[in-house]
Structures are given as structure tokens and as C-alpha cells.
Write a protein that holds these residues in place. Structure first.
Motif, PDB file in Angstrom:
ATOM      1  N   SER A  26      12.576  58.208 -90.833  1.00 34.05           N
ATOM      2  CA  SER A  26      12.346  56.930 -91.521  1.00 34.05           C
ATOM      3  C   SER A  26      11.224  56.134 -90.873  1.00 34.05           C
ATOM      4  CB  SER A  26      13.636  56.100 -91.511  1.00 34.05           C
ATOM      5  OG  SER A  26      14.103  55.953 -90.186  1.00 34.05           O
ATOM      6  N   GLY A  27      10.143  56.834 -90.478  1.00 35.97           N
ATOM      7  CA  GLY A  27       9.044  56.130 -89.828  1.00 35.97           C
ATOM      8  C   GLY A  27       8.450  55.037 -90.684  1.00 35.97           C
ATOM      9  N   GLY A  28       8.508  55.235 -92.036  1.00 37.62           N
ATOM     10  CA  GLY A  28       7.943  54.226 -92.919  1.00 37.62           C
ATOM     11  C   GLY A  28       8.728  52.930 -92.945  1.00 37.62           C
ATOM     12  N   GLN A  29       9.927  52.912 -92.333  1.00 38.00           N
ATOM     13  CA  GLN A  29      10.728  51.699 -92.331  1.00 38.00           C
ATOM     14  C   GLN A  29      10.063  50.578 -91.543  1.00 38.00           C
ATOM     15  OE1 GLN A  29      13.579  51.103 -94.006  1.00 38.00           O
ATOM     16  NE2 GLN A  29      13.442  53.119 -94.925  1.00 38.00           N
ATOM     17  N   SER A  30       9.164  50.918 -90.625  1.00 39.04           N
ATOM     18  CA  SER A  30       8.520  49.890 -89.806  1.00 39.04           C
ATOM     19  C   SER A  30       7.454  49.121 -90.578  1.00 39.04           C
ATOM     20  CB  SER A  30       7.880  50.526 -88.560  1.00 39.04           C
ATOM     21  OG  SER A  30       8.871  51.080 -87.725  1.00 39.04           O
ATOM     22  N   LEU A  31       6.916  49.714 -91.624  1.00 36.17           N
ATOM     23  CA  LEU A  31       5.829  49.069 -92.359  1.00 36.17           C
ATOM     24  C   LEU A  31       6.250  47.759 -93.026  1.00 36.17           C
ATOM     25  CD1 LEU A  31       2.885  49.266 -93.049  1.00 36.17           C
ATOM     26  CD2 LEU A  31       3.447  50.725 -94.991  1.00 36.17           C
ATOM     27  N   PRO A  32       7.408  47.692 -93.691  1.00 32.49           N
ATOM     28  CA  PRO A  32       7.823  46.389 -94.241  1.00 32.49           C
ATOM     29  C   PRO A  32       8.002  45.326 -93.167  1.00 32.49           C
ATOM     30  CG  PRO A  32       9.078  48.163 -95.254  1.00 32.49           C
ATOM     31  CD  PRO A  32       8.316  48.780 -94.118  1.00 32.49           C
ATOM     32  N   ASP A  33       8.514  45.716 -91.984  1.00 32.73           N
ATOM     33  CA  ASP A  33       8.666  44.751 -90.893  1.00 32.73           C
ATOM     34  C   ASP A  33       7.306  44.230 -90.441  1.00 32.73           C
ATOM     35  OD1 ASP A  33      11.478  44.951 -90.707  1.00 32.73           O
ATOM     36  OD2 ASP A  33      11.303  46.797 -89.557  1.00 32.73           O
ATOM     37  N   ILE A  35       4.523  44.110 -92.249  1.00 32.76           N
ATOM     38  CA  ILE A  35       3.961  43.263 -93.305  1.00 32.76           C
ATOM     39  C   ILE A  35       4.620  41.889 -93.298  1.00 32.76           C
ATOM     40  CG2 ILE A  35       3.796  42.985 -95.804  1.00 32.76           C
ATOM     41  CD1 ILE A  35       3.401  46.002 -95.994  1.00 32.76           C
ATOM     42  N   LEU A  36       5.933  41.873 -93.147  1.00 24.19           N
ATOM     43  CA  LEU A  36       6.657  40.608 -93.094  1.00 24.19           C
ATOM     44  C   LEU A  36       6.172  39.743 -91.933  1.00 24.19           C
ATOM     45  CD1 LEU A  36       9.071  38.819 -94.034  1.00 24.19           C
ATOM     46  CD2 LEU A  36      10.484  40.100 -92.423  1.00 24.19           C
ATOM     47  N   THR A 167       8.108  43.322 -85.901  1.00 21.56           N
ATOM     48  CA  THR A 167       7.884  42.008 -86.511  1.00 21.56           C
ATOM     49  C   THR A 167       7.155  41.080 -85.548  1.00 21.56           C
ATOM     50  OG1 THR A 167       9.877  42.233 -87.874  1.00 21.56           O
ATOM     51  CG2 THR A 167       9.012  40.019 -87.565  1.00 21.56           C
ATOM     52  N   PHE A 168       7.593  41.047 -84.296  1.00 24.37           N
ATOM     53  CA  PHE A 168       6.983  40.167 -83.294  1.00 24.37           C
ATOM     54  C   PHE A 168       5.533  40.563 -83.026  1.00 24.37           C
ATOM     55  CE2 PHE A 168       6.622  38.725 -78.724  1.00 24.37           C
ATOM     56  CZ  PHE A 168       6.598  37.381 -79.020  1.00 24.37           C
ATOM     57  N   ALA A 169       5.283  41.870 -82.874  1.00 30.30           N
ATOM     58  CA  ALA A 169       3.923  42.338 -82.596  1.00 30.30           C
ATOM     59  C   ALA A 169       2.979  42.016 -83.751  1.00 30.30           C
ATOM     60  CB  ALA A 169       3.939  43.843 -82.331  1.00 30.30           C
ATOM     61  N   ALA A 170       3.432  42.248 -84.987  1.00 30.37           N
ATOM     62  CA  ALA A 170       2.587  41.956 -86.147  1.00 30.37           C
ATOM     63  C   ALA A 170       2.354  40.461 -86.288  1.00 30.37           C
ATOM     64  CB  ALA A 170       3.235  42.514 -87.419  1.00 30.37           C
ATOM     65  N   PHE A 171       3.400  39.675 -86.024  1.00 27.22           N
ATOM     66  CA  PHE A 171       3.277  38.217 -86.091  1.00 27.22           C
ATOM     67  C   PHE A 171       2.208  37.730 -85.126  1.00 27.22           C
ATOM     68  CE2 PHE A 171       4.290  33.816 -85.583  1.00 27.22           C
ATOM     69  CZ  PHE A 171       4.988  33.413 -86.710  1.00 27.22           C
ATOM     70  N   LEU A 172       2.239  38.226 -83.889  1.00 27.50           N
ATOM     71  CA  LEU A 172       1.263  37.792 -82.884  1.00 27.50           C
ATOM     72  C   LEU A 172      -0.145  38.280 -83.215  1.00 27.50           C
ATOM     73  CD1 LEU A 172       3.165  38.316 -79.500  1.00 27.50           C
ATOM     74  CD2 LEU A 172       2.884  36.213 -80.816  1.00 27.50           C
ATOM     75  N   ILE A 207      -3.384  42.226 -95.807  1.00 24.87           N
ATOM     76  CA  ILE A 207      -1.929  42.399 -95.802  1.00 24.87           C
ATOM     77  C   ILE A 207      -1.428  42.667 -97.214  1.00 24.87           C
ATOM     78  CG2 ILE A 207       0.274  41.224 -95.442  1.00 24.87           C
ATOM     79  CD1 ILE A 207      -1.065  39.753 -93.100  1.00 24.87           C
ATOM     80  N   GLY A 208      -1.975  41.944 -98.169  1.00 20.57           N
ATOM     81  CA  GLY A 208      -1.592  42.184 -99.556  1.00 20.57           C
ATOM     82  C   GLY A 208      -1.905  43.602 -99.990  1.00 20.57           C
ATOM     83  N   MET A 209      -3.040  44.113 -99.558  1.00 25.79           N
ATOM     84  CA  MET A 209      -3.381  45.501 -99.854  1.00 25.79           C
ATOM     85  C   MET A 209      -2.388  46.441 -99.172  1.00 25.79           C
ATOM     86  SD  MET A 209      -7.553  45.374 -99.605  1.00 25.79           S
ATOM     87  CE  MET A 209      -7.719  47.121 -99.930  1.00 25.79           C
TER      88      MET A 209
END
Length: 252
Positions: A26-33, A35-36, A167-172, A207-209
């Protein structure tokens, strides 16, 4: 073009390719996190920058407020996502224990549930009974089938720690981009804000893309839609800061 697309689809649906994809986890599960976190980080930070600019604050104040919100809100969001995924996983584990208990106490009733589930899918007669026998001969498969088919629960890819960290890494990472111009010395305030605006707009669009990869939406439309939503949030923050400055004389 149509021929190339067909060839790509055929390659993706080769038995070996299908086997690799299904066994790939389920590696793709990280992508929504990601993006969020990225969207919220960019909206949060640029909203602070816009509000500070609208209120007439100095670049130093905008930078300090931006980084403070970046760290605090990023941590808060990561913890929230961690707790949400943890609660979801605990719920799945609880239902799994219940199903194991039901199999121990009323196996015939649980077997009938499997039969009814696959009867509704169009199986019947000897084939239906063979499916029921195959599933119920493996206790773990039996329980996992009940979790998915009866309760509609996701049983894989639930990692609270991974979701929180991503989520934290993408946020920063994304949220820091609108602050970059304010860290460059010698730039005029208007130039800093316009550069920040451009970077924020680029982040929203990219991000939208990226969202289109997860939700299978048109790439350009998804990018523009996210850009407009982010711009609306920034515009609201700017208006709030400007009104605060006009009404209360808040300025630095």
C-alpha cells in the motif's frame, strides 16, 4: 496515440504485472497524506503572509508569524492525522476480534453470511458452495472477507506513524515556500509579497495536479481548482488583515 494507450493498458494487465501490482503493498497510501499536508501547509502559511501584508506588518514580523504557524499547525495536523488513523486501525482490530469470536460461537451463522455475500454477487449452486467452502476453510481469509464485504473496512495500509510523519513533512516542505522571499534580505515589501504569492500559486497548482494522480481527475482542471481554493483562502486572510489595520490601527 490510441494505439500506445492500448499497448500500455495491455502491459499493465499482463498476468505478471497484475501479480506485482497486487502484491506491491500500500505504498500509494502515503500520497493522500502528502497532498493533505501540502495543501494545508501552503494555505496556512500564505494566509499568515497575506494577513500580515494586509495589516501592514514588517517582513520580519511576517516571517516570524509564518514560521511559528508552520511548526505549530504542522505538528497539530500531523498529530490529528496520526490519531485519526490510529482510531481507524483500532476500530478494524476490534471488529476483527468480534468476527473471530462469532466464528467460534456461531460458525454456521458466519458461514451463511459468506454465502449470502457471494450470492448477492451472482454466484449460485455448486460454484457458490465451493466459494463458501474455500473461504471458510481459511480462518484468516474468512475474517478478512467479512471485514471488507460485510463491514466495508479497509484492512491494509493503516499506519498512524507513517501518516503523521508524511503529513508533517509535506506541511513543512510546501508550507515553507511562501516564506522564502521574506528570508531574502534587501527585497522591497511589495516584491516579497508578490514573490510569495507566485510561489504559493505554483505550489497550489502543482499540488492540484498531484491530486489528479490519486483521484483520477483531469490534471489541468485539478490544478486550477486547487489554485482557486488556495487563492480564496489567501484573499480572505489579506482582507481580514487589512480590515484589522483599518479598524484597530494594527500595524508595525
Amino acid at each position: 496515440m490510441a494505439r500506445h494507450k492500448r499497448q500500455a493498458l495491455e502491459a499493465e494487465h499482463h498476468p505478471e504485472a497484475i501479480r506485482r501490482r497486487l502484491n506491491g503493498g500500500s505504498g500509494g497510501q502515503s500520497l493522500p497524506d502528502a497532498i493533505l499536508g501540502g495543501i494545508d501547509g501552503c494555505v496556512t502559511t500564505f494566509a499568515v503572509v497575506s494577513g500580515a501584508f494586509g495589516a501592514g506588518f514588517s517582513a520580519t514580523v511576517a516571517l516570524v508569524l509564518g514560521f511559528a504557524n508552520l511548526l505549530a499547525d504542522g505538528f497539530s495536523m500531523a498529530i490529528s492525522n496520526y490519531e485519526a488513523i490510529k482510531a481507524q486501525r483500532e476500530h478494524v482490530d476490534g471488529v476483527r476480534r468480534d468476527e473471530h469470536h462469532h466464528i467460534d460461537v456461531i460458525p454456521d451463522g458466519e458461514r451463511e453470511e459468506i454465502r449470502q455475500i457471494f450470492l448477492a454477487k451472482g454466484f449460485s449452486g455448486a460454484i457458490l458452495e465451493r466459494v463458501v467452502e474455500t473461504i471458510c476453510s481459511d480462518r484468516e481469509l474468512w475474517v478478512e472477507t467479512m471485514l471488507r464485504e460485510e463491514h466495508g473496512l479497509q484492512t491494509e495500509g493503516l499506519s498512524p506513524l507513517r501518516s503523521g510523519l508524511v503529513t508533517f513533512a509535506a506541511f513543512l516542505a510546501v508550507g515553507a515556500m511562501p516564506l522564502v522571499p521574506y528570508a531574502v534580505p534587501g527585497l522591497a515589501t511589495d516584491t516579497q509579497f508578490l514573490a510569495s504569492l507566485g510561489l504559493a500559486g505554483l505550489m497550489f497548482f502543482l499540488i492540484g495536479m498531484g491530486k489528479s494522480l490519486v483521484y483520477h481527475q483531469p490534471v489541468l482542471a485539478s490544478g486550477v481548482r486547487t489554485l482557486l481554493m488556495g487563492g480564496a483562502a489567501a484573499g480572505l486572510a489579506y482582507l481580514t488583515g487589512h480590515l484589522a489595520q483599518a479598524l484597530f490601527g494594527v500595524s508595525m
